[in-house]
Write a protein that holds these residues in place. Structure first.
Motif, PDB file in Angstrom:
ATOM      1  N   HIS A  32      -5.388   1.597  -4.239  1.00 38.51           N
ATOM      2  CA  HIS A  32      -4.121   1.902  -4.932  1.00 38.51           C
ATOM      3  C   HIS A  32      -3.023   1.014  -4.347  1.00 38.51           C
ATOM      4  O   HIS A  32      -2.881   0.905  -3.135  1.00 38.51           O
ATOM      5  CB  HIS A  32      -3.806   3.376  -4.736  1.00 38.51           C
ATOM      6  CG  HIS A  32      -2.589   3.871  -5.458  1.00 38.51           C
ATOM      7  ND1 HIS A  32      -2.390   5.212  -5.649  1.00 38.51           N
ATOM      8  CD2 HIS A  32      -1.528   3.259  -6.017  1.00 38.51           C
ATOM      9  CE1 HIS A  32      -1.248   5.398  -6.292  1.00 38.51           C
ATOM     10  NE2 HIS A  32      -0.699   4.207  -6.519  1.00 38.51           N
ATOM     11  N   HIS A  66       8.799   0.681  -9.784  1.00 37.84           N
ATOM     12  CA  HIS A  66       7.532   0.399  -9.124  1.00 37.84           C
ATOM     13  C   HIS A  66       6.403   0.679 -10.094  1.00 37.84           C
ATOM     14  O   HIS A  66       6.476   1.592 -10.902  1.00 37.84           O
ATOM     15  CB  HIS A  66       7.369   1.196  -7.823  1.00 37.84           C
ATOM     16  CG  HIS A  66       7.489   2.670  -7.959  1.00 37.84           C
ATOM     17  ND1 HIS A  66       8.691   3.313  -8.197  1.00 37.84           N
ATOM     18  CD2 HIS A  66       6.552   3.643  -7.889  1.00 37.84           C
ATOM     19  CE1 HIS A  66       8.491   4.617  -8.251  1.00 37.84           C
ATOM     20  NE2 HIS A  66       7.183   4.847  -8.077  1.00 37.84           N
ATOM     21  N   GLY A  75      -2.447   6.479  -1.270  1.00 43.66           N
ATOM     22  CA  GLY A  75      -2.702   6.403  -2.701  1.00 43.66           C
ATOM     23  C   GLY A  75      -3.739   7.399  -3.174  1.00 43.66           C
ATOM     24  O   GLY A  75      -4.312   8.148  -2.391  1.00 43.66           O
ATOM     25  N   HIS A 107       2.308   1.405 -10.330  1.00 42.78           N
ATOM     26  CA  HIS A 107       1.114   1.824  -9.614  1.00 42.78           C
ATOM     27  C   HIS A 107      -0.074   1.106 -10.234  1.00 42.78           C
ATOM     28  O   HIS A 107      -0.276   1.173 -11.448  1.00 42.78           O
ATOM     29  CB  HIS A 107       0.886   3.331  -9.770  1.00 42.78           C
ATOM     30  CG  HIS A 107       1.924   4.178  -9.146  1.00 42.78           C
ATOM     31  ND1 HIS A 107       1.760   4.755  -7.909  1.00 42.78           N
ATOM     32  CD2 HIS A 107       3.150   4.558  -9.589  1.00 42.78           C
ATOM     33  CE1 HIS A 107       2.834   5.464  -7.620  1.00 42.78           C
ATOM     34  NE2 HIS A 107       3.704   5.354  -8.615  1.00 42.78           N
ATOM     35  N   LEU A 164       1.198  -0.436  -4.944  1.00 44.15           N
ATOM     36  CA  LEU A 164       2.491  -0.377  -5.631  1.00 44.15           C
ATOM     37  C   LEU A 164       3.033  -1.786  -5.732  1.00 44.15           C
ATOM     38  O   LEU A 164       3.027  -2.534  -4.753  1.00 44.15           O
ATOM     39  CB  LEU A 164       3.486   0.480  -4.847  1.00 44.15           C
ATOM     40  CG  LEU A 164       3.121   1.936  -4.618  1.00 44.15           C
ATOM     41  CD1 LEU A 164       4.184   2.611  -3.763  1.00 44.15           C
ATOM     42  CD2 LEU A 164       2.941   2.661  -5.931  1.00 44.15           C
ATOM     43  N   ARG A 211       0.865  -1.180   0.000  1.00 44.19           N
ATOM     44  CA  ARG A 211       0.000   0.000   0.000  1.00 44.19           C
ATOM     45  C   ARG A 211       0.903   1.231   0.000  1.00 44.19           C
ATOM     46  O   ARG A 211       1.890   1.279   0.739  1.00 44.19           O
ATOM     47  CB  ARG A 211      -0.863  -0.012   1.254  1.00 44.19           C
ATOM     48  CG  ARG A 211      -1.788   1.192   1.331  1.00 44.19           C
ATOM     49  CD  ARG A 211      -2.965   0.926   2.187  1.00 44.19           C
ATOM     50  NE  ARG A 211      -3.615  -0.250   1.592  1.00 44.19           N
ATOM     51  CZ  ARG A 211      -4.326  -1.127   2.262  1.00 44.19           C
ATOM     52  NH1 ARG A 211      -4.523  -0.985   3.520  1.00 44.19           N
ATOM     53  NH2 ARG A 211      -4.861  -2.168   1.680  1.00 44.19           N
ATOM     54  N   PRO A 212       0.597   2.252  -0.820  1.00 43.36           N
ATOM     55  CA  PRO A 212       1.384   3.483  -0.769  1.00 43.36           C
ATOM     56  C   PRO A 212       1.359   4.071   0.636  1.00 43.36           C
ATOM     57  O   PRO A 212       0.342   3.991   1.335  1.00 43.36           O
ATOM     58  CB  PRO A 212       0.677   4.410  -1.761  1.00 43.36           C
ATOM     59  CG  PRO A 212      -0.046   3.493  -2.683  1.00 43.36           C
ATOM     60  CD  PRO A 212      -0.452   2.316  -1.838  1.00 43.36           C
ATOM     61  N   ARG A 213       2.466   4.650   1.044  1.00 42.90           N
ATOM     62  CA  ARG A 213       2.622   5.165   2.405  1.00 42.90           C
ATOM     63  C   ARG A 213       1.526   6.150   2.796  1.00 42.90           C
ATOM     64  O   ARG A 213       1.045   6.150   3.916  1.00 42.90           O
ATOM     65  CB  ARG A 213       3.996   5.806   2.557  1.00 42.90           C
ATOM     66  CG  ARG A 213       4.266   6.264   3.969  1.00 42.90           C
ATOM     67  CD  ARG A 213       5.668   6.706   4.171  1.00 42.90           C
ATOM     68  NE  ARG A 213       6.023   7.722   3.187  1.00 42.90           N
ATOM     69  CZ  ARG A 213       7.231   8.221   3.063  1.00 42.90           C
ATOM     70  NH1 ARG A 213       8.193   7.788   3.828  1.00 42.90           N
ATOM     71  NH2 ARG A 213       7.483   9.135   2.167  1.00 42.90           N
ATOM     72  N   HIS A 214       1.101   6.985   1.871  1.00 44.84           N
ATOM     73  CA  HIS A 214       0.093   7.990   2.188  1.00 44.84           C
ATOM     74  C   HIS A 214      -1.289   7.607   1.661  1.00 44.84           C
ATOM     75  O   HIS A 214      -2.131   8.473   1.466  1.00 44.84           O
ATOM     76  CB  HIS A 214       0.519   9.360   1.670  1.00 44.84           C
ATOM     77  CG  HIS A 214       1.803   9.824   2.292  1.00 44.84           C
ATOM     78  ND1 HIS A 214       1.903  10.148   3.629  1.00 44.84           N
ATOM     79  CD2 HIS A 214       3.042   9.969   1.777  1.00 44.84           C
ATOM     80  CE1 HIS A 214       3.152  10.502   3.901  1.00 44.84           C
ATOM     81  NE2 HIS A 214       3.862  10.395   2.802  1.00 44.84           N
TER      82      HIS A 214
END
Length: 143
Positions: free
Chosen positions: A65, A119, A60, A121, A67, A55-58
């Motif tokens: 979303h 990476h 997505g 998305h 990665l 999962r994107p840190r913030h």
């Protein structure tokens, strides 16, 4: 919200499809290398021998979303076509579960690549979600 199921490893029977030793050592300071090595936190949604889905840190840009990153350090999609293809295979497996989505990677700062570790998305989409891609013209408001 999109669900990608439980984390699982996928193995291949063909000898040429087995994970290869890393082509390059983990890069000091690379946030994705640190995640792969277990030295940085991440929400891992799926793990394979050659890649991780995180999962994107913030959070997505849309719900779901994800990665997809290779376990080896490859700077971008052009550096190692074999690693890039294997990473796209993993993203395609997730895309098959996600429905409508964008699968995007960038190469270089002019193309908006901010982390120099390959990476992809995977961005789930819904009709009218309002998310515009750089090459998408804004649509006039419907009346």
């Amino acid at each position: 919200m999109v669900s990608y199921g439980e984390s699982r490893e996928v193995t291949h029977e063909a000898a040429d499809a087995r994970p290869r030793p890393p082509r390059t050592a983990p890069r000091p300071g690379c946030p994705f290398c640190l995640i792969v090595c277990g030295r940085a936190p991440a929400t891992v949604l799926r793990a394979w021998p050659d890649a991780l889905a995180i999962r994107p840190r913030h959070g997505g840009v849309t719900a779901g979303h994800v990665l997809v990153i290779p376990r080896v350090h490859v700077a971008d999609v052009a550096e190692d076509p074999v690693v890039s293809a294997a990473t796209m295979l993993r993203a395609a497996e997730l895309a098959a579960e996600a429905g409508d989505c964008n699968v995007i990677t960038s190469r270089g700062p002019a193309a908006t690549q901010t982390v120099r570790h390959l990476h992809l998305h995977l961005v789930p989409r819904a009709e009218g979600d309002g998310l515009l891609l750089p090459w998408t013209a804004a649509r006039p408001a419907e009346r």
